[in-house]
Design an enzyme around this catalytic site. Structure first.
Site, PDB file in Angstrom:
ATOM      1  N   ILE A  74       1.013  -0.995   0.037  1.00  0.00           N
ATOM      2  CA  ILE A  74      -0.057   0.403  -0.173  1.00  0.00           C
ATOM      3  C   ILE A  74       0.584   1.277   0.196  1.00  0.00           C
ATOM      4  O   ILE A  74       1.547   1.684   1.346  1.00  0.00           O
ATOM      5  CB  ILE A  74      -0.845   0.145   1.090  1.00  0.00           C
ATOM      6  CG1 ILE A  74      -1.824  -1.075   1.515  1.00  0.00           C
ATOM      7  CG2 ILE A  74      -1.875   1.029   1.339  1.00  0.00           C
ATOM      8  CD1 ILE A  74      -2.586  -1.340   2.365  1.00  0.00           C
ATOM      9  N   PRO A  75       0.656   1.497  -1.212  1.00  0.00           N
ATOM     10  CA  PRO A  75       2.449   2.993  -1.196  1.00  0.00           C
ATOM     11  C   PRO A  75       2.382   4.282  -0.917  1.00  0.00           C
ATOM     12  O   PRO A  75       2.341   5.288  -1.525  1.00  0.00           O
ATOM     13  CB  PRO A  75       2.719   2.557  -2.750  1.00  0.00           C
ATOM     14  CG  PRO A  75       1.394   2.493  -3.616  1.00  0.00           C
ATOM     15  CD  PRO A  75       0.278   1.987  -2.715  1.00  0.00           C
ATOM     16  N   CYS A  76       1.766   4.780   0.724  1.00  0.00           N
ATOM     17  CA  CYS A  76       1.535   5.007   1.554  1.00  0.00           C
ATOM     18  C   CYS A  76       2.589   6.687   0.914  1.00  0.00           C
ATOM     19  O   CYS A  76       2.364   7.989   0.969  1.00  0.00           O
ATOM     20  CB  CYS A  76       1.808   5.037   2.585  1.00  0.00           C
ATOM     21  SG  CYS A  76       2.651   4.725   3.414  1.00  0.00           S
ATOM     22  N   HIS A  77       3.419   5.852   0.325  1.00  0.00           N
ATOM     23  CA  HIS A  77       5.220   7.118  -0.218  1.00  0.00           C
ATOM     24  C   HIS A  77       4.759   7.691  -0.576  1.00  0.00           C
ATOM     25  O   HIS A  77       5.643   8.991  -1.487  1.00  0.00           O
ATOM     26  CB  HIS A  77       6.121   5.984  -0.063  1.00  0.00           C
ATOM     27  CG  HIS A  77       6.323   5.339  -0.996  1.00  0.00           C
ATOM     28  ND1 HIS A  77       5.641   3.994  -1.173  1.00  0.00           N
ATOM     29  CD2 HIS A  77       6.531   5.329  -2.586  1.00  0.00           C
ATOM     30  CE1 HIS A  77       6.026   3.321  -2.310  1.00  0.00           C
ATOM     31  NE2 HIS A  77       6.448   4.222  -2.855  1.00  0.00           N
ATOM     32  N   ARG A  78       3.675   7.207  -1.794  1.00  0.00           N
ATOM     33  CA  ARG A  78       3.182   8.423  -2.762  1.00  0.00           C
ATOM     34  C   ARG A  78       2.264   9.561  -2.585  1.00  0.00           C
ATOM     35  O   ARG A  78       2.059   9.917  -3.545  1.00  0.00           O
ATOM     36  CB  ARG A  78       3.129   6.954  -4.049  1.00  0.00           C
ATOM     37  CG  ARG A  78       3.733   6.155  -4.907  1.00  0.00           C
ATOM     38  CD  ARG A  78       3.423   5.113  -5.695  1.00  0.00           C
ATOM     39  NE  ARG A  78       4.264   3.619  -5.751  1.00  0.00           N
ATOM     40  CZ  ARG A  78       4.005   2.694  -5.913  1.00  0.00           C
ATOM     41  NH1 ARG A  78       2.710   2.153  -6.423  1.00  0.00           N
ATOM     42  NH2 ARG A  78       4.796   1.686  -6.597  1.00  0.00           N
TER      43      ARG A  78
END
Length: 175
Positions: free
Chosen positions: A133-137
């Site tokens: 879940i690419p929360c860094h994006r």
């Protein structure tokens, strides 16, 4: 609950991957192990973590991501728990492709709740399955790198690894 635990090396430090039932239940940098354990305990109560090499092939997919296969994490099954709103946020965040970013406000608007950018930020900050879940994006309104549980330097590295473009990409070059 019994889960399988693997430690996966990365350029940003080791990651702890907790999996069971064919899904990832937690993924966190090893230096943040208490966060992983607290998240699992909040969802399941007592959790037994049993060491396993490459559960369900997930560790191999993480290694492929680090080697540059940016699609390796796509479609990995996750079981993050969370409230219905958090699950909606995390599902929307999973739609952000590698190399792209969205602001908290953009994610809120995509959810049909344009005034919920702060709530999106809170949900993003509680993501128990980093990278997949690419929360860094998710970035600030003007593309600034804000809030990442693993640290802004890791967020910057991840976005550069993925070839982020736009304002967030430009900011990577300035720092």
């Amino acid at each position: 609950m019994d889960l399988l635990l693997d430690e996966v090396e990365s350029p940003l430090g080791a990651l702890l991957l907790a999996a069971g039932g064919g899904a990832v239940h937690g993924l966190e940098f090893a230096d943040r192990a208490p966060r992983l354990r607290a998240s699992l305990a909040a969802r399941y109560g007592a959790v037994a973590l049993r060491s396993a090499a490459d559960p369900y092939g997930f560790s191999g997919r993480l290694r492929a991501y680090w080697r540059g296969d940016l699609g390796a994490l796509s479609g990995m099954p996750v079981e993050p728990g969370g409230t219905p709103f958090q699950r909606r946020v995390w599902a929307e965040v999973q739609r952000i492709p590698p190399g792209a970013t969205r602001s908290y406000g953009e994610v809120a608007a995509l959810l049909g709740q344009p005034s919920a950018s702060r709530a999106v930020g809170l949900a993003n900050g509680r993501n128990p399955v980093c990278l997949i879940i690419p929360c860094h994006r998710v970035v600030g309104a003007r593309g600034e790198l804000t809030g990442y549980a693993g640290g802004i330097e890791r967020k910057r590295w991840l976005l550069a690894h993925e070839g982020a473009s736009g304002e967030a990409g430009a900011r990577l070059l300035c720092h």
